[in-house]
Design an enzyme around this catalytic site. Structure first.
Site, PDB file in Angstrom:
ATOM      1  CB  CYS A 121      -0.871   0.104   1.174  1.00  0.00           C
ATOM      2  SG  CYS A 121      -2.223  -1.586   1.052  1.00  0.00           S
ATOM      3  CG  HIS A 270      -3.326   3.576   1.184  1.00  0.00           C
ATOM      4  ND1 HIS A 270      -3.532   2.784  -0.173  1.00  0.00           N
ATOM      5  CD2 HIS A 270      -3.803   2.411   2.175  1.00  0.00           C
ATOM      6  CE1 HIS A 270      -4.103   1.535   0.041  1.00  0.00           C
ATOM      7  NE2 HIS A 270      -4.528   1.255   1.282  1.00  0.00           N
ATOM      8  CG  ASN A 300      -7.016  -1.169   0.540  1.00  0.00           C
ATOM      9  OD1 ASN A 300      -6.430  -0.404  -0.038  1.00  0.00           O
ATOM     10  ND2 ASN A 300      -6.023  -2.088   1.063  1.00  0.00           N
TER      11      ASN A 300
HETATM   12  N1  ACO Z   1     -19.211  -9.618   6.810  1.00  0.00           N
HETATM   13  C1  ACO Z   1     -18.974 -10.006   7.579  1.00  0.00           C
HETATM   14  N2  ACO Z   1     -18.419 -10.551   8.601  1.00  0.00           N
HETATM   15  C2  ACO Z   1     -17.348 -10.385   8.756  1.00  0.00           C
HETATM   16  C3  ACO Z   1     -17.147 -10.006   7.886  1.00  0.00           C
HETATM   17  C4  ACO Z   1     -17.816  -9.296   6.552  1.00  0.00           C
HETATM   18  N3  ACO Z   1     -17.122  -8.979   4.981  1.00  0.00           N
HETATM   19  N4  ACO Z   1     -15.382  -9.835   7.373  1.00  0.00           N
HETATM   20  C5  ACO Z   1     -15.249 -10.218   8.757  1.00  0.00           C
HETATM   21  N5  ACO Z   1     -16.622 -10.665   9.845  1.00  0.00           N
HETATM   22  C6  ACO Z   1     -16.706 -11.448  11.013  1.00  0.00           C
HETATM   23  C7  ACO Z   1     -16.019 -12.119  11.079  1.00  0.00           C
HETATM   24  O1  ACO Z   1     -15.938 -13.293  10.765  1.00  0.00           O
HETATM   25  C8  ACO Z   1     -15.805 -11.835  12.950  1.00  0.00           C
HETATM   26  O2  ACO Z   1     -16.335 -12.942  12.984  1.00  0.00           O
HETATM   27  P1  ACO Z   1     -16.833 -13.480  14.515  1.00  0.00           P
HETATM   28  O3  ACO Z   1     -16.953 -12.199  15.860  1.00  0.00           O
HETATM   29  O4  ACO Z   1     -18.065 -14.615  14.304  1.00  0.00           O
HETATM   30  O5  ACO Z   1     -15.549 -13.972  14.524  1.00  0.00           O
HETATM   31  C9  ACO Z   1     -16.535 -10.530  12.944  1.00  0.00           C
HETATM   32  O6  ACO Z   1     -16.780 -10.204  11.717  1.00  0.00           O
HETATM   33  C10 ACO Z   1     -15.816  -9.134  13.586  1.00  0.00           C
HETATM   34  O7  ACO Z   1     -14.220  -9.755  12.457  1.00  0.00           O
HETATM   35  P2  ACO Z   1     -12.903  -8.509  12.754  1.00  0.00           P
HETATM   36  O8  ACO Z   1     -11.799  -8.608  12.277  1.00  0.00           O
HETATM   37  O9  ACO Z   1     -12.606  -8.759  14.275  1.00  0.00           O
HETATM   38  O10 ACO Z   1     -13.830  -7.030  12.657  1.00  0.00           O
HETATM   39  P3  ACO Z   1     -13.431  -5.967  12.666  1.00  0.00           P
HETATM   40  O11 ACO Z   1     -14.610  -4.843  13.604  1.00  0.00           O
HETATM   41  O12 ACO Z   1     -12.048  -5.385  13.376  1.00  0.00           O
HETATM   42  O13 ACO Z   1     -14.107  -5.284  11.497  1.00  0.00           O
HETATM   43  C11 ACO Z   1     -11.943  -4.338   9.588  1.00  0.00           C
HETATM   44  C12 ACO Z   1     -13.210  -6.014  10.456  1.00  0.00           C
HETATM   45  C13 ACO Z   1     -12.816  -3.803   8.857  1.00  0.00           C
HETATM   46  C14 ACO Z   1     -11.193  -4.980   8.460  1.00  0.00           C
HETATM   47  C15 ACO Z   1     -11.288  -3.562  10.784  1.00  0.00           C
HETATM   48  O14 ACO Z   1     -10.641  -4.266  11.281  1.00  0.00           O
HETATM   49  C16 ACO Z   1     -10.426  -2.867   9.720  1.00  0.00           C
HETATM   50  O15 ACO Z   1     -10.811  -2.188   9.561  1.00  0.00           O
HETATM   51  N6  ACO Z   1      -9.125  -2.877   9.985  1.00  0.00           N
HETATM   52  C17 ACO Z   1      -8.101  -2.180   9.212  1.00  0.00           C
HETATM   53  C18 ACO Z   1      -7.518  -2.810   8.092  1.00  0.00           C
HETATM   54  C19 ACO Z   1      -7.589  -2.888   7.153  1.00  0.00           C
HETATM   55  O16 ACO Z   1      -8.511  -1.406   6.716  1.00  0.00           O
HETATM   56  N7  ACO Z   1      -6.467  -3.199   6.426  1.00  0.00           N
HETATM   57  C20 ACO Z   1      -7.206  -3.382   5.099  1.00  0.00           C
HETATM   58  C21 ACO Z   1      -5.633  -3.924   3.759  1.00  0.00           C
HETATM   59  S1  ACO Z   1      -4.409  -3.112   4.910  1.00  0.00           S
HETATM   60  C22 ACO Z   1      -3.886  -1.589   3.807  1.00  0.00           C
HETATM   61  O17 ACO Z   1      -4.606  -1.541   2.891  1.00  0.00           O
HETATM   62  C23 ACO Z   1      -3.770  -1.101   4.879  1.00  0.00           C
END
Ligand code: ACO
Length: 343
Positions: A121, A270, A300
């Protein structure tokens, strides 16, 4: 020493739109539009058709950037290509783009150097720092810098992979970094990395500590376990470090130039997650009208997000000559970077 400025921008996204509802309906992923929009801001992304690779997406973006810079492709002195989804493991995608641009056709082939950048990224900003430095040192007058990704080829589009696969899309952005004697261009950049978190956002597909690097079955056919095949991400760690590093590197870059956030006219962050960027924006008190975003339409696109933002903003008139522009990124590695330009 000449200044290095962005003389042209271009972008290309594949035509196929995949909405959040399409992920559930067409791929059977257990997800909802509400879940994805609430946590990421993403409403839809583009997926390239089978047969289309990263250098194919890059080609029209590069041609647009060359045209908008008012140069000919034969004026290029170098290609820098940032991607985490290269056409192949090797060679780099830059040489495929060189070939597809037609630089090798005819009686006078242009054997310009082609450098691939592997900083995910942050790849565009690592590439921008590299291109800027080479131009300022007199090593090139026009460098084509591309960020392009075909994520759709390597996403686990099942419920198992939903936490990662709902975030990413395909696309390409390109800029021309050119030499100028005018008082404008890239004024400062700052890059960083922290390999302690290398395993928190990665796609390991193969492992050169293993013999062979991909396990084989009895018939000698490679067998990649799903845990190796697809990207894995500790989303919460990424979120926490992203906001911290993006704010830090932006402040440091401003400080280098004696600027405050108020001096910046436009921010190109980004596009990993709208909530990450909104957090950064609110912490720094940046008004909405100064912040570009397109994650709601493209998801992304990793190395492509910043050049895509710049190219679209230049096309619709939000990015204009004389503006002070800040670009900031964070990603796998962890790596991060920022650059400030007088457009
Ligand atoms: N739809 C429905 N449920 C989902 C999905 C989805 N697409 N994805 C995950 N879940 C579920 C998980 O399985 C989990 O279920 P469980 O509790 O039964 O195990 C639950 O949702 C919570 O999952 P988490 O991963 O803890 O969810 P979180 O609230 O942290 O959100 C997210 C996930 C959106 C990825 C968040 O952590 C985030 O935004 N992190 C930043 C990472 C990012 O932006 N990465 C981008 C790529 S990296 C980069 O470019 C820098």
């Amino acid at each position: 020493m000449p200044n290095a400025y962005i003389s042209g921008t271009g972008f290309h996204v594949p035509p196929r739109v995949v909405t959040n509802d399409d992920l559930a309906r067409d791929y059977g992923i257990d997800t909802t539009n509400e879940w994805i929009v609430q946590r990421t801001g993403i409403q839809e992304r583009r997926f390239a058709e089978e047969g289309v690779g990263t250098s194919d997406l890059a080609l029209p973006a590069a041609e647009m950037a060359i045209a908008r810079a008012g140069i000919e492709k034969t004026d290029l002195d170098m290609i820098v290509f940032a991607t985490l989804s290269p056409d192949h493991a090797f060679p780099g995608t830059g040489v495929y783009l060189q070939r597809k641009l037609g630089l090798l056709d005819g009686a006078n082939p242009k054997f310009v150097p082609a450098l691939d950048v592997r900083n995910q990224c942050s790849g565009f900003l690592y590439g921008l720092a590299t291109a800027t430095s080479i131009v300022q040192a007199g090593g090139a007058r026009h460098i084509l810098l591309v960020g392009a990704e075909t994520h759709s080829a390597a996403l686990d589009l099942t419920t198992r992979g939903r936490a990662v696969s709902s975030l990413f899309g395909d696309g390409a952005g390109a800029v021309i970094v050119s030499a100028t004697e005018e008082d404008r261009g890239i004024r400062a950049w700052k890059l960083g990395s922290d390999g302690r978190f290398a395993d928190h956002l990665c796609q390991k597909v193969w492992d050169t500590t293993k013999r062979p690097f991909i396990p084989q079955d009895a018939r000698g056919i490679g067998q990649v376990d799903p845990s190796m095949m697809w990207a894995s991400m500790d989303g919460r760690q990424v979120f926490r470090h992203a906001v911290e590093r993006m704010i830090g590197v932006l402040m440091e870059t401003c400080l280098k130039l004696g600027l405050t956030g108020n001096d910046i006219d436009l921010y190109a962050f980004h596009q990993a997650n709208l909530r990450v960027n909104q957090y950064v924006q609110h912490q720094l008190g940046i008004p909405d009208e100064k912040v570009l975003h397109n994650i709601e339409r493209y998801g992304n696109t990793t190395a492509a997000t910043i050049p895509l933002l710049l190219a679209e903003a230049e096309q619709d008139g939000r990015l204009r000559r004389g503006m002070k522009v800040a670009m900031v990124a964070f990603g796998s590695g962890f790596t991060w970077g920022a650059a400030i330009a007088d457009w």
